[in-house]
Design a protein around this motif. Structure first.
Motif: not given
Length: 537
Positions: A6-7, A33-34, A36, A70-73, A75, A131
């Motif tokens: 995840e990171e 972590r959360d 955005g 992080w994975r969320r970033a 992506q 973004n």
């Protein structure tokens, strides 16, 4: 990679991190972590900006030598920049960067990437811009890039003002900004020193060098003055200006420029040679063939007689000549104190004692500027040192045969009946009350040593158990002195002899080895070895 985790913390293969880089990333990966809005954590600081209040700051710019995300970033990454053609038609980039020069700089880069130039780093910058993502930027340079030269993949030039910059350690606990907001002053300096301003500056500097080669001396003076005005922190530029002034016949101005440089960098070899030339009545003829290369404008280690101090490029930290040494036992701290006194007079060395010697002596007042070395030891060894000290103060005189003849049963009883955490409690109290910081707030290094910055105090904590040669290297580096030579470890060997004769009960071993102190400052493998030593395993 992000299909598995995840990171992640990411390092280029030609970059060397300070150990604190990993703890910095680890803490902030968890904190944001959360969130955005935050897309990246950056370890390098080659521009020199520092938040005046907090341990780090936020900017829209990305760097990739040592970083975390992080994975969320990730992506959001698009190597093809498919959004660029439409965004280029708008004022999006100018609105974001608020600078005409910066906008043109990045337009050129994104055009290159869109048309097939391969750079995942620049494409990542586009993803962050597109973004409105922010990066966390450390106040301290936690990464040094050694990958400059002919064999490098990209940075094939040998000379660069950001190559091989020294690393620093970030202090813990981190002081977090109260909100996630761009620091526009930081972004201005980053762009000036590392991005569009860097490109502009390099062009200006190259034109100054070329003008000197073409015998356009007045133009060279003008261009070097522009370079210095743009980057006054790059002191090597003064050498180029002095050469140009000298070749223009302006002897007095050239000498004044060199004196300014030498007041900051007294051992600058070429500046000293040029000064001698300029003081000669026939200096003009001697300067006829004088040239300046890019290498001449970059300060090097020989100009200082040591590794280049970052304070030359950035704001100089407050210096101190007061050194305090604490130890959990008298031997280790006292021997280090004597060693340093014998090898350098740079510091006023104070050995205020240990948990076993005058524990109530006040060490210093908060606000004093000091360097401090804290020598830690596994608590069982510290307690044994105390036991030996009780033997009429002559334990260092005992032979191995005398040690074997001691009444070990009685000595073990005396040791077990004492407080197993006495030395630990003393150290914890001194760090908390005298230094006012919690040594447990961030992980200790598996290397066995770590440095901390607390208010005006620069602190080194190191294990007494590491090898003498490693101690020499670490302490020399911390103090900024020539290599120290450690004395013999005969009394340390004596402690080992005592340990082999001790058979301590499990309850006592557990109290020492399961303490918060031991588990923080020693690795699991070290603790296991200590346990086996006393259980005969």
């Amino acid at each position: 990679m992000f299909g598995l985790v995840e990171e992640a913390i990411i390092l280029e293969d030609d970059c060397i991190p300070d150990p604190s880089f990993f703890w910095f990333c680890q803490e902030l990966l968890e904190r944001y972590r959360d969130d955005g809005r935050v897309m990246q954590i950056i370890g390098e600081n080659t521009h020199g900006y520092k938040s005046p209040e907090y341990s780090y700051f936020f900017s829209c710019y990305s760097f990739y030598c040592g970083w975390a995300t992080w994975r969320r970033a990730w992506q959001l990454y698009d190597g093809s920049l498919k959004l660029w053609p439409e965004l280029r038609k708008t004022s999006w980039l100018k609105d974001l960067l608020q600078s005409e020069r910066a906008t043109k700089y990045w337009e050129t880069i994104f055009d290159l990437i869109y048309n097939g130039f391969n750079s995942w780093g620049w494409a990542w910058s586009f993803a962050c811009f597109a973004n409105r993502g922010l990066s966390v930027n450390s106040n301290y340079n936690l990464i040094t890039n050694i990958g400059f030269g002919s064999e490098a993949a990209h940075t094939t030039w040998e000379v660069d003002e950001i190559a091989n910059l020294p690393t620093e350690s970030v202090g813990f606990p981190l002081k977090h900004p109260p909100s996630v907001e761009r620091d526009f002053r930081a972004e201005h300096i980053i762009d000036k020193h590392r991005l569009s301003g860097r490109k502009y500056f390099h062009g200006l500097r190259n034109r100054a060098i070329d003008s000197l080669k073409n015998q356009e001396h007045e133009e060279a003076v003008r261009l070097f003055e522009q370079c210095i005005s743009f980057r006054p922190d790059l002191l090597g530029l003064l050498y180029g200006k002095a050469v140009a002034l000298g070749k223009s016949g302006k002897q007095a101005e050239a000498i004044a420029t060199l004196n300014h440089l030498l007041s900051r960098v007294p051992r600058h070899r070429k500046a000293n040679l040029l000064l001698q030339t300029l003081e000669n009545p026939f200096f003009e003829s001697q300067l006829a063939n004088q040239t300046v290369s890019l290498q001449d404008l970059i300060l090097e280690e020989q100009d200082f007689g040591c590794s280049i101090p970052k304070s030359v490029f950035l704001e100089s930290p407050t210096k101190s000549n007061q050194l305090l040494i604490w130890g959990m036992d008298g031997r280790s701290a006292n021997s280090m104190s004597n060693l340093i006194k014998n090898y350098t007079d740079k510091f006023s060395v104070n050995f205020p004692g240990s948990s076993l010697q005058n524990p109530e002596i006040p060490i210093f007042k908060i606000g004093d500027r000091v360097k401090m070395i804290v020598v830690i030891k596994n608590p069982i060894a510290s307690n044994i040192m105390f036991l030996l000290r009780q033997m009429n103060g002559c334990y260092s005189e005992l032979s191995e045969g005398q040690i074997e003849g001691l009444d070990w049963k009685k000595l073990c009883v005396n040791l077990v009946n004492s407080d197993p955490l006495c030395a630990i409690k003393w150290l914890d109290d001194k760090l908390k009350n005298d230094l006012q910081f919690d040594a447990y707030s961030s992980p200790f290094s598996i290397l066995g040593w770590k440095t901390y910055l607390r208010q005006n105090h620069h602190v080194l904590i190191l294990q007494d158990e590491i090898s003498p040669s490693e101690k020499e290297r670490i302490v020399s580096m911390f103090l900024g002195v020539e290599s120290l030579r450690w004395g013999d470890e005969s009394d340390e060997m004596q402690v080992v002899s005592v340990m082999k004769n001790m058979k301590l009960p499990d309850k006592y071993l557990e109290a020492c080895l399961n303490s918060k102190f031991t588990r923080h400052f020693f690795t699991a493998s070290q603790i296991e070895k200590i346990y086996l030593l006393f259980t005969g395993g």
